[in-house]
Enzyme design. Sequence first.
Site, PDB file in Angstrom:
ATOM      1  N   GLY A 107       0.831  -1.210   0.000  1.00  0.00           N
ATOM      2  CA  GLY A 107       0.000   0.000   0.000  1.00  0.00           C
ATOM      3  C   GLY A 107       0.856   1.245   0.000  1.00  0.00           C
ATOM      4  CE1 TYR A 108       5.563   0.933   0.884  1.00  0.00           C
ATOM      5  CE2 TYR A 108       7.090   1.834  -0.705  1.00  0.00           C
ATOM      6  CZ  TYR A 108       6.861   1.184   0.486  1.00  0.00           C
ATOM      7  OH  TYR A 108       7.917   0.806   1.248  1.00  0.00           O
ATOM      8  CD  GLU A 120      13.777  -7.839  -6.501  1.00  0.00           C
ATOM      9  OE1 GLU A 120      14.713  -8.585  -6.795  1.00  0.00           O
ATOM     10  OE2 GLU A 120      12.778  -7.669  -7.184  1.00  0.00           O
TER      11      GLU A 120
END
Lengths: 395, 358
Positions: free
Chosen positions: A127-128, A244
């Site tokens: 939830g960004y 990442e």
Amino acid sequence: MNFEFSPEERAFQAEVERFLADHLPRDIAEKVHRGESIGKADTERWQAILNDKGWLALTWPTAFGGTGWDPVQQYLYDEAAWRAGAPRTIPFGLNMLGPVLIAFGTPEQQGHYLPRILNGDDWWCQGYSEPGAGSDLASLRTRADRDGDHYVINGQKTWTTLGQHANKIFCLVRTSSEGKPQEGISFVLVDLDTPGIEMRPIKLIEGGHEVNEVFFTDVRVPVANLVGEENKGWTIAKFLLGHERTGIAGVGLSRQTLVKLKEVAASSRRNGRALIDDPLFAARIAEVEIDLAAMMITNLRMLSQAQGSPGPEASMLKIKGTVIHQTLNDLARRALGPAAAPFPAEALAGNHALVDDTQARNAARYFNNRKLSIFGGSNEIQRNILTKMTQGARR
Amino acid sequence: MNFEATEERRMISDALDRLLAEHCDVAKRDDTAFNAPYSNAATWQALSEMGAFAALATEEAGGLGGHGFDITTVFERLGRALCCEPVLPQLLAIQLLSSAGSDRAEAAVTGNARYAVAIDEPDTWFELEPLQARATSHGDGEATLNGRKSVVYGAPAATDLLVAAQLDGRTALFAVDASAVELHGYALIDGGGAAEVYLRDTPATLLIADAETALHAALDAGALALCAEAVGIMDVLRDTTLEYLGTRKQFGVPIGAFQALQHRFVDLSIEIEQSRSITQLAADRLAKADGSRTVSMAKNLIGRTGQLVAEEAIQMHGGIAMTWEYSVSHYAKRLTMLDHQLGDRDQHLYRVMAGLRD
């Protein structure tokens, strides 16, 4: 300089290949090779197999149940997995929340959530983004107001990938409106079963459903679900966006995509010859193959130089890797000529099938992957990050 | 896997940097770059003494290296210094004389013999056939040559030429005394010299009767060297441009504050890293089975990125980069014109395309 993998690395690679050959379910690999999207059940089946082997959390330290692999091992695994037709694992718990909890979580949070990510009890989503806050996350407006030992959350999140399968969501929320916009943001963990949450699908450009919008109305979340300090969520957000690194260039996936592109071009015909022998089209394939070869070395160079916390090289890999992949998708779509046009379901219909089922999705994949240069911080945002690095270093 | 340069190659790098800083000052470059014989005897001598040529040759050929990474180490430093000495033809000659097993190799490795390699003709670029230059054999390896060779790099300063010519329907390689040919020398737009070479019953010594394999191997090594030279130049252009973005002010702020330029600069930096990567890959592969195709991949990418970096460096500098006075103009010219040597990006793309089905 020595570009050969060491005997240890080659042995590792062989071990990975053996494991994949023995344990990757054939039906799943065939779906991946056909370019079909992999559903929740198959994803969970494969993740459970990897977890049994201890190979699910590539980037985590062994103390938390991860592999403890170095970046080159992670790269070798990633490449072998794509070659074998392994589906991608779901990154939200494994590559995003996991490292955040390992770096910022309390021992209680680590002890509770990390095993649940590994054994598949929780499927996390992110939830960004908000309707007014995409790559510019600092302007997010979803509020979390303190009420005793709870936060009360109100607002809306969007682009929530695979949220339809999830039972948990990690959110950036505004806990203070004072100071700079980056301040006053907190990182909280929310159970999607909490009353007041509604998730709605968003249909995408190619017709698929992979993202959602999530509405929060007076959603009560225990303060214990805060990760790190209140109002310091921006630090976590930045950590997470840069984290990442191994897979961000997508070398393994792009190499597989190039193999498929050549197959399509060898079986398509134009002007009486195979498209792969058409000088103009062959030139385009050759150039992207060259770009990808350079990318592979750039990726390995940056992995081998990377020490400690992720740096801005991730931005460089993201920009180049996504553009190369989009170029491959573009050529794969164009290689089909008119046969790329039918909607996938229609293109695959029985005796009237125009193309095989791998190729039928080329146009859809092209459209869907326009997202690559937009999400995870748009490529323009990545350029801003790199600007800060290069110009900052000089001043 | 290891991306660190060896201690030996780092030492050669440092020594070359010091030598070139002393001998190849960019500000004084004009004297050598645009005046016959387009080479400075003292610089050549210094390069020879520090082992720059020896690094390009294997031990069997009297050298100290000869691996792909030795070649890139030397040429990257030459590129950074914008050195216009004809080291590339010397590299080609060392490769060819080694292949031929000729005892001439030693004089090439020491730099005492200065070679130019004459392959291209007015109507034959970057290809070995059909060459128009022809040899007539007189037995015992003695021959005479007739034909014209075009844009022969380094010929004005050469003591010896290696010439590719047709003999009995095959491409053969000959050694010719430079004083025995008619040679019209000229400066190149990016500095350094070349010549049109006329062969009129010119006496020659046969080195390799069927020279295609040897020529291809030498040309691969040469193309790799050009890629490394390009990477050295790109690094300088990147650093110079970055410096300029931070100091040059317009509208009251450094121009580096403008996002339009920031993003262009970032893209440029990414392309330079890609160029470095493919050059390293080609250096690693040079003597291996896929060496030729990998070198062509590198030369194609360098052709594309070289022009981009040159044009963007000029554009971001604005008018100053258009002047002869400012070094960026010379670096940009060399980087662009590299694509006119030993096969341009299209030529190498054809070679990569030819292997798409493999």
